[in-house]
Design an enzyme around this catalytic site. Structure first.
Site: not given
Ligand code: C5P
Length: 403
Positions: A211, A280, A338, A342
């Site tokens: 990205n 992701d 979130k 989380k």
């Molecule tokens: O769930 P989402 O990806 O939107 O959440 C974003 C947050 O989660 C950010 O702080 C990102 O650094 C963290 N993140 C992570 N590991 C992943 C996906 C997101 O630490 N696999």
């Protein structure tokens, strides 16, 4: 962002505007940064907020009158001015600016301004039309010419219902300007682990999924946390930035590598900030040879990467855990979701895909949420924003520990 005045004597002068209530928070903030604060008020200011409030917050009697024998005996205005390492007038009304500019001294605040030989900071606050008036603008310019440091005002909705310039700067902005970097020393003795940048998920030896994350926010946070006195570990995906000298940097490529590097270290850190834009999903199969373009189409099968942030927050004794949320819509809804889902201590949310900074940009703005509150950090340089976020994290941690 060098500290101009640090851990010193701050003389706060409050004049009569509705923004006076923000100055109560300013006293609290400055004391938290180690400053000793004494407060003086004009008669008009006492109509907006009680001297008792400032007395309780500063721990000192509040002076309101120039010609009051008892107050002058306790510490007269000459002595107050001598005591001060900085004079901060917040809020400063248009009337106060005019008096200071012209050297009038018919109340305690203007007399103190004339007496003071220390640096003077002024945070004006008034109706937008009063601010825009030539007389006020000339006064501001003249005072700046006299060496006064102006803080704000900001633009936005005003107490009078109008919109425009004239809102007093926020308490933390004033604190930042007066005490230098507001976050300095706030994380002394703490350890901070930060992820930054994108991850790369290989498809074959020459291709990957990734990205646009530049890593700027995470790197700025690492610098700001170190500047606040913390010992910092930065786990970085591939970016073109120079690793900060003030942090230990671990370079990784994939989400799985980042996950491993973070989980190995998270227990030994007090704070975890997930600023990385982690992919992701990753390809299930990584081809050992370069894929040839023989077929008309192709399907990549992806599987989910581990959620680093959620896994850290799930630890038995997790660090103070801060996540980022980059959203194109419903920012507040997703950020709060979130935070809860989380189990985070804080979420810093920003808009992406608009003309609002974010990925790649030098600028950004954040809406920060924690279980009991929220704070907007308006659009500014990522380096400055990082300092503000670090200050907020330090404050919230402090409040949590003393609750
Ligand atoms: O769930 P989402 O990806 O939107 O959440 C974003 C947050 O989660 C950010 O702080 C990102 O650094 C963290 N993140 C992570 N590991 C992943 C996906 C997101 O630490 N696999």
């Amino acid at each position: 962002m060098g500290a101009l005045i640090k851990n010193q004597h701050i003389l706060l002068a409050v004049t009569g505007g509705i923004a006076a209530y923000k100055s109560a928070e300013l006293v609290r903030l400055m004391r938290k940064h180690g400053a000793e604060v004494r407060v003086v008020m004009t008669e008009a200011a006492t109509g907006f907020i009680s001297p008792l409030t400032f007395q309780a917050l500063s721990g000192h009697a509040v002076h309101t009158a120039l010609l009051d024998e008892s107050q002058e005996n306790a510490m007269g205005h000459i002595n107050l001015a001598r005591w001060a390492d900085a004079l901060v007038i917040a809020p400063a009304t248009a009337n106060c600016l005019a008096k200071c500019r012209h050297g009038l001294a018919d109340d305690l605040v203007s007399a103190l301004y004339l007496t003071a030989t220390c640096p003077v900071f002024i945070a004006p606050a008034m109706n937008q039309a009063m601010w825009a008036k030539a007389a006020t603008q000339e006064n501001i310019e003249a005072l700046q010419g006299h060496g006064v440091i102006m803080i704000g005002p900001n633009a936005g909705e005003q107490a009078c219902g109008e919109t425009g310039f004239g809102r007093m700067a926020e308490a933390w902005e004033i604190c930042d300007a007066v005490l230098g970097s507001a976050e300095s020393g706030m994380l002394a003795g703490k350890t901070v682990l930060i992820t930054a940048g994108p991850t790369r998920e290989p498809i074959d030896p020459v291709r990957y999924l990734s990205n646009h994350s530049s890593g700027k926010m995470g790197y700025a946070l690492a610098e700001a946390a170190a500047a606040a006195g913390a010992s910092v570990t930065l786990v970085s995906g591939p970016v073109s930035l120079t690793p900060p000298k003030t942090a230990t940097t671990i370079q990784v490529e994939t989400a799985e590598q980042m996950h491993r590097a973070v989980l190995e270290r998270a227990r030994s850190h007090d704070i975890f900030i997930a600023a990385a834009a982690v992919a992701d999903y990753r390809p299930v199969q990584v081809e050992t040879h370069k894929i040839k373009k023989t077929a008309d189409g192709m399907t990549l099968t992806l599987e989910k990467n581990p959620d680093i942030l959620a896994d850290v927050a799930k630890l038995d004794n997790p660090p103070f855990t801060v996540g980022f949320a980059a959203e194109t819509h419903d920012l507040e809804h997703y950020a709060l979701d979130k935070l809860a889902r989380k189990n985070l201590n804080m979420v810093a949310a920003n808009w992406v895909g608009r003309d609002q900074g974010g990925f790649g940009s030098e600028l950004n703005a954040l809406e920060v949420f924690w279980p009991a509150g929220r704070q907007s950090l308006p659009m500014t340089a990522k380096t400055r924003l990082a300092g503000q976020l670090i200050a907020l994290i330090a404050e919230r941690m402090h409040d949590q520990n003393t609750a």
